[in-house]
Design a protein around this motif. Structure first.
Motif, PDB file in Angstrom:
ATOM      1  N   GLU A  74       0.843  -1.196   0.000  1.00 53.68           N
ATOM      2  CA  GLU A  74       0.000   0.000   0.000  1.00 53.68           C
ATOM      3  C   GLU A  74       0.878   1.245   0.000  1.00 53.68           C
ATOM      4  O   GLU A  74       2.005   1.225   0.508  1.00 53.68           O
ATOM      5  CB  GLU A  74      -0.923   0.037   1.230  1.00 53.68           C
ATOM      6  N   ARG A 113       1.363  -3.560  -8.098  1.00 47.93           N
ATOM      7  CA  ARG A 113      -0.060  -3.851  -7.872  1.00 47.93           C
ATOM      8  C   ARG A 113      -0.482  -3.466  -6.448  1.00 47.93           C
ATOM      9  O   ARG A 113      -1.202  -4.189  -5.768  1.00 47.93           O
ATOM     10  CB  ARG A 113      -0.363  -5.310  -8.160  1.00 47.93           C
ATOM     11  N   LYS A 115      -2.276  -0.877  -3.619  1.00 48.79           N
ATOM     12  CA  LYS A 115      -3.368   0.074  -3.440  1.00 48.79           C
ATOM     13  C   LYS A 115      -2.750   1.411  -3.034  1.00 48.79           C
ATOM     14  O   LYS A 115      -1.784   1.442  -2.261  1.00 48.79           O
ATOM     15  CB  LYS A 115      -4.336  -0.439  -2.370  1.00 48.79           C
ATOM     16  N   TYR A 165      -6.955   4.892 -12.607  1.00 45.58           N
ATOM     17  CA  TYR A 165      -8.049   4.001 -12.205  1.00 45.58           C
ATOM     18  C   TYR A 165      -8.830   3.528 -13.420  1.00 45.58           C
ATOM     19  O   TYR A 165      -9.105   2.329 -13.575  1.00 45.58           O
ATOM     20  CB  TYR A 165      -8.961   4.748 -11.233  1.00 45.58           C
ATOM     21  N   ARG A 171      -6.142   0.356  -8.025  1.00 42.54           N
ATOM     22  CA  ARG A 171      -6.966   0.529  -6.819  1.00 42.54           C
ATOM     23  C   ARG A 171      -6.553   1.835  -6.142  1.00 42.54           C
ATOM     24  O   ARG A 171      -5.464   1.923  -5.577  1.00 42.54           O
ATOM     25  CB  ARG A 171      -6.788  -0.652  -5.863  1.00 42.54           C
ATOM     26  N   LYS A 173      -7.600   5.532  -3.817  1.00 46.42           N
ATOM     27  CA  LYS A 173      -8.422   6.252  -2.846  1.00 46.42           C
ATOM     28  C   LYS A 173      -7.977   7.709  -2.878  1.00 46.42           C
ATOM     29  O   LYS A 173      -6.772   7.988  -2.934  1.00 46.42           O
ATOM     30  CB  LYS A 173      -8.229   5.708  -1.421  1.00 46.42           C
ATOM     31  N   ASP A 236     -12.762  -1.967  -2.687  1.00 51.10           N
ATOM     32  CA  ASP A 236     -12.050  -1.420  -3.846  1.00 51.10           C
ATOM     33  C   ASP A 236     -12.923  -0.560  -4.745  1.00 51.10           C
ATOM     34  O   ASP A 236     -12.413   0.296  -5.472  1.00 51.10           O
ATOM     35  CB  ASP A 236     -11.439  -2.557  -4.675  1.00 51.10           C
ATOM     36  N   THR A 239     -13.680   4.750  -4.386  1.00 50.33           N
ATOM     37  CA  THR A 239     -12.450   5.466  -4.718  1.00 50.33           C
ATOM     38  C   THR A 239     -12.372   6.843  -4.058  1.00 50.33           C
ATOM     39  O   THR A 239     -11.297   7.417  -3.955  1.00 50.33           O
ATOM     40  CB  THR A 239     -12.367   5.692  -6.238  1.00 50.33           C
TER      41      THR A 239
END
Length: 321
Positions: A74, A113, A115, A165, A171, A173, A236, A239
Motif C-alpha cells: 500500500e 499492484r 493500493k 483508475y 486501486r 483512494k 475497492d 475510490t
C-alpha cells in the motif's frame, strides 16, 4: 500483492511531516512494516525519531519527483508542502511534487499492484461559491494566482489518479483534507492555528488577515488519521474523493479568542490585508465520509484539540529558548 500474512508493507511519502508522522505511528502500532519517505523540506527527523528503534519502521531520504523502486502493498501519498509559506517558497517545485510525485507513485503502484491513497486538499475547491462544499462541487480556483501551484497541482494529481483508475484499473483512494491541526505542526508554517498559538505563547500580537470574519473548519489530527486509515480499508469500488474534516465552523476571530483564553496570553489582535485568493469560507460537507467510513465523525472538540496543541508548542518553544 503478497498474501502470506496480514502484515502489510506500507509506503508513506511525506512520512516525516505533520500528518505523515502520525500516520506512520498508527500503522506501526497496527503491526505493519512502514517505509517512511521524506526529503525533509518541511518534514523533520524529530517527528519520527521515536519510531526509529522499531524493527517495523524504516526511514528513507528521497524526493518523490524522482522514481522509486521498492516492493510495497500500500502507498499513502502525502508528500507536498501544505502551507502557503512553504509551497510558495518554490512554486515550480511544489507543482512538480504534486504532479511528478503522483506520476511516480502511481507508476510504482501499477508495477507492484499496490493500493494507493492520495492526500488531496480542500484547496481544490478554491474560493467556493457553494457552502459547505460537497465532493460533487468542481470548485472555483484561480489557475494563475500565487496559490495555484498548490491548488492546481493537487487538482492535477486527482486527475492522474482517476485516469490510472480508469485506464489501468489501479486501486485508488482520494481524500480531500480540510484544515487539520495538532502536535508536530511546523511552528513557522504560517497556518492559522500554529500562528495564533506561537504568537500567543510568545506574547506577540496575533495577526488576523482581513476583518477576521472568514471561516474555517478545524479537524484534530487523530480524527483525520482515523478517517484516512478507514478510507484505505474501504472496498475497492469506493475510490472517493471523500472530504475529511470537521464540519464545525469558526471565524478567525473566534479562533483567536479561544487561543488567547486557553494560553492566558495578553496578546492583542493586529489586522493585516487579506492575502490574494484567500477563501472566505471553507467547511466540508462530511455526509459521504460518515456514510462510507463506518459512521466516522470527528471526536475531538476544538477546545480540547487546542489544549493538546498548545501543550506541544509550549514544550517546543521551551526547548528552543
Amino acid at each position: 500483492m503478497r498474501q502470506y500474512n496480514q502484515t502489510k508493507r506500507i509506503l508513506v511519502t511525506g512520512g516525516a511531516g505533520f500528518l505523515g508522522s502520525h500516520l506512520c505511528e498508527r500503522l506501526v502500532s497496527q503491526g505493519h512494516d512502514v517505509l517512511c519517505l521524506d526529503n525533509f523540506f518541511t518534514g523533520s527527523r524529530r517527528n519520527v525519531e521515536h519510531l526509529l528503534d522499531s524493527p517495523r519502521f524504516e526511514l528513507m531520504r528521497h524526493d518523490v519527483t524522482f522514481p522509486l523502486y521498492v516492493e510495497v502493498d500500500e502507498i499513502y501519498n502525502l508528500a507536498c508542502p501544505a502551507s502557503p509559506i512553504h509551497y510558495q517558497y518554490d512554486p515550480v517545485q511544489t507543482t512538480k511534487t504534486s504532479v511528478h510525485g503522483a506520476i511516480n507513485m502511481l507508476g510504482l503502484a501499477k508495477r507492484v499492484r499496490a493500493k494507493i491513497l492520495q492526500a488531496s486538499t480542500s484547496e481544490v475547491y478554491g474560493d467556493p461559491e457553494v457552502h459547505p462544499q460537497p465532493e460533487s462541487y468542481w470548485g472555483r480556483v484561480n489557475p494563475i494566482g500565487p496559490r495555484s501551484c498548490y491548488d492546481e497541482g493537487k487538482r492535477c494529481a486527482e486527475t492522474l489518479f482517476f485516469d490510472y483508475y480508469r485506464q489501468h484499473r489501479l486501486r485508488i483512494k482520494v481524500v480531500r483534507i480540510f484544515n487539520t491541526y495538532g502536535p508536530r505542526m511546523h511552528p513557522n508554517d504560517g497556518r492559522v492555528v500554529s500562528n495564533f498559538i506561537v504568537q500567543a505563547l510568545n506574547g506577540e500580537d496575533i495577526t488576523i488577515y482581513g476583518n477576521g470574519s472568514q471561516t474555517r473548519s478545524f479537524c484534530y489530527v487523530d480524527d483525520l488519521i482515523e478517517a484516512m486509515d478507514r478510507t484505505m480499508n474501504t472496498p475497492d469500488d469506493f475510490t472517493g474523493p471523500v472530504n475529511i474534516g470537521n464540519p464545525g465552523e469558526f471565524s478567525m476571530l473566534e479562533l483567536a479568542e479561544q487561543v488567547i483564553a486557553l494560553t492566558g496570553s495578553r496578546s492583542k489582535l493586529r489586522h493585516l490585508p487579506l492575502p490574494t485568493d484567500d477563501p472566505k469560507q471553507r467547511c466540508p460537507d462530511s455526509s459521504l465520509a460518515k456514510a462510507a467510513l463506518g459512521g466516522w465523525e470527528p471526536q475531538v472538540p476544538l477546545a480540547e484539540g487546542l489544549k493538546r496543541t498548545i501543550e506541544y508548542f509550549d514544550a517546543l518553544l521551551a526547548r528552543e529558548r
